[in-house]
Design a protein around this motif. Structure first.
Motif, short mmCIF file in Angstrom:
data_model
loop_
_atom_site.label_atom_id
_atom_site.label_comp_id
_atom_site.label_asym_id
_atom_site.label_seq_id
_atom_site.Cartn_x
_atom_site.Cartn_y
_atom_site.Cartn_z
N VAL A 202 46.90 44.78 43.78
CA VAL A 202 45.63 44.47 43.14
C VAL A 202 44.54 44.27 44.19
CG1 VAL A 202 44.38 42.78 41.75
CG2 VAL A 202 46.65 43.55 41.05
N ALA A 203 44.86 43.53 45.23
CA ALA A 203 43.87 43.25 46.27
C ALA A 203 43.43 44.52 46.97
CB ALA A 203 44.45 42.26 47.28
N MET A 204 44.36 45.42 47.26
CA MET A 204 44.01 46.65 47.96
C MET A 204 43.21 47.59 47.07
SD MET A 204 45.14 46.64 51.11
CE MET A 204 45.47 48.32 51.62
N SER A 205 43.30 47.42 45.75
CA SER A 205 42.60 48.33 44.86
C SER A 205 41.28 47.76 44.36
CB SER A 205 43.50 48.69 43.67
OG SER A 205 43.78 47.54 42.90
N THR A 206 40.88 46.61 44.87
CA THR A 206 39.61 46.04 44.46
C THR A 206 38.49 46.99 44.86
OG1 THR A 206 40.46 43.81 44.75
CG2 THR A 206 38.07 44.05 44.72
N PRO A 207 37.57 47.29 43.94
CA PRO A 207 36.50 48.23 44.25
C PRO A 207 35.71 47.81 45.48
CG PRO A 207 36.52 47.72 41.91
CD PRO A 207 37.51 46.80 42.58
N LEU A 208 35.20 48.81 46.19
CA LEU A 208 34.47 48.59 47.43
C LEU A 208 33.30 47.64 47.24
CD1 LEU A 208 34.86 49.68 50.30
CD2 LEU A 208 33.10 51.34 49.79
N ALA A 209 32.57 47.76 46.15
CA ALA A 209 31.43 46.89 45.94
C ALA A 209 31.87 45.43 45.87
CB ALA A 209 30.69 47.27 44.66
N ALA A 210 32.96 45.18 45.20
CA ALA A 210 33.46 43.81 45.11
C ALA A 210 33.99 43.35 46.46
CB ALA A 210 34.57 43.72 44.06
N GLN A 211 34.59 44.26 47.21
CA GLN A 211 35.12 43.88 48.51
C GLN A 211 34.01 43.50 49.48
OE1 GLN A 211 37.59 47.09 49.81
NE2 GLN A 211 39.12 46.71 48.24
N SER A 212 32.84 44.09 49.31
CA SER A 212 31.75 43.78 50.23
C SER A 212 31.29 42.34 50.06
CB SER A 212 30.58 44.74 50.03
OG SER A 212 29.99 44.54 48.76
N MET A 213 31.66 41.70 48.96
CA MET A 213 31.30 40.31 48.72
C MET A 213 32.31 39.36 49.34
SD MET A 213 29.89 40.41 44.82
CE MET A 213 31.26 41.29 44.12
N VAL A 214 33.41 39.91 49.86
CA VAL A 214 34.45 39.09 50.46
C VAL A 214 33.95 38.59 51.81
CG1 VAL A 214 36.79 39.14 51.40
CG2 VAL A 214 36.28 40.34 49.28
N ALA A 215 34.18 37.32 52.07
CA ALA A 215 33.77 36.74 53.35
C ALA A 215 34.47 37.46 54.50
CB ALA A 215 34.13 35.26 53.37
N ALA A 216 33.92 37.30 55.68
CA ALA A 216 34.51 37.92 56.86
C ALA A 216 35.99 37.55 56.92
CB ALA A 216 33.79 37.44 58.10
N PRO A 217 36.84 38.52 57.24
CA PRO A 217 38.27 38.26 57.24
C PRO A 217 38.68 37.31 58.37
CG PRO A 217 37.82 40.41 58.16
CD PRO A 217 36.51 39.87 57.64
N ASN A 218 39.78 36.62 58.13
CA ASN A 218 40.35 35.80 59.21
C ASN A 218 41.06 36.74 60.19
OD1 ASN A 218 42.95 36.39 58.14
ND2 ASN A 218 42.75 34.69 56.73
N GLU A 219 41.61 36.19 61.23
CA GLU A 219 42.22 37.01 62.28
C GLU A 219 43.37 37.87 61.74
OE1 GLU A 219 44.42 36.59 66.61
OE2 GLU A 219 43.39 34.85 65.78
N ALA A 220 44.21 37.28 60.91
CA ALA A 220 45.35 38.03 60.37
C ALA A 220 44.87 39.20 59.51
CB ALA A 220 46.26 37.11 59.56
N SER A 221 43.86 38.95 58.69
CA SER A 221 43.31 39.99 57.84
C SER A 221 42.64 41.08 58.67
CB SER A 221 42.30 39.37 56.87
OG SER A 221 41.65 40.37 56.14
N ALA A 222 41.92 40.67 59.70
CA ALA A 222 41.26 41.64 60.57
C ALA A 222 42.29 42.53 61.27
CB ALA A 222 40.40 40.92 61.60
N LYS A 223 43.39 41.93 61.70
CA LYS A 223 44.46 42.71 62.35
C LYS A 223 45.08 43.70 61.38
CE LYS A 223 45.75 39.50 66.01
NZ LYS A 223 46.79 38.61 66.56
N LEU A 224 45.30 43.26 60.13
CA LEU A 224 45.85 44.17 59.13
C LEU A 224 44.86 45.29 58.84
CD1 LEU A 224 47.91 45.12 57.07
CD2 LEU A 224 46.98 43.42 55.46
N GLY A 225 43.60 44.95 58.67
CA GLY A 225 42.59 45.98 58.41
C GLY A 225 42.52 47.00 59.52
N GLN A 226 42.57 46.53 60.76
CA GLN A 226 42.53 47.46 61.89
C GLN A 226 43.77 48.33 61.93
OE1 GLN A 226 39.72 47.87 63.81
NE2 GLN A 226 40.84 49.74 64.33
N CYS A 227 44.91 47.75 61.61
CA CYS A 227 46.14 48.53 61.57
C CYS A 227 46.06 49.61 60.49
CB CYS A 227 47.35 47.62 61.32
SG CYS A 227 48.92 48.52 61.33
#
Length: 152
Positions: free
Chosen positions: A12-37
């Protein structure tokens, strides 16, 4: 493919529409590492698939009626390919990073990580000259006098 528990949360989280994702606060370190991966471990073809999946999903909205028609069999095929990509990224390619985010039950972090991949996929799509030309087509309808007034 069925998901239960934390895997369903990730889906569900990975399929959240881009517009809604842009409202998500800056990711924490773990999230940033996953996103970069996710970005690092996808190919151009993978990112094209992500963009096609996003476009097909958005085009399925009733708000797009009369503008875009979705071929249901093509959409189903893209959904299947996206499921395979999603499973590969989270259970193989980025397993260690995904595990940290999943075990912390960080839904917002998962959204931010998925959003990073979506952003890259859409940015690559927009580098296509035909896509950019279509995106900018509205400019021909803007009143130049109204824009000139902004500079005064």
């Amino acid at each position: 493919m069925k998901f239960t528990g934390l895997a369903a949360l990730a889906a569900v989280a990975m399929s959240t529409p881009l517009a809604a994702q842009s409202m998500v606060a800056a990711p924490n370190e773990a999230s940033a590492k996953l996103g970069q991966c996710l970005v690092d471990r996808t190919t151009g073809s993978d990112r094209t698939l992500v963009a096609r999946w996003m476009a097909g999903s958005m085009a399925s909205s009733p708000m797009m009626e009369g503008l875009v028609e979705v071929d249901t069999s093509a959409k189903e095929q893209v959904d299947r390919e996206m499921a395979d990509l999603f499973a590969r990224l989270l259970t193989k390619d980025c397993k260690a990073q995904a595990k940290v985010v999943m075990q912390s039950r960080d839904r917002m972090g998962m959204q931010a990580a998925g959003g990073r991949l979506g952003e890259i996929a859409m940015a690559e799509l927009m580098m296509d000259p035909a896509a950019m030309q279509a995106l900018m087509a509205y400019i021909q309808y803007i009143d130049p006098a109204a824009m000139t007034a902004l500079a005064e």
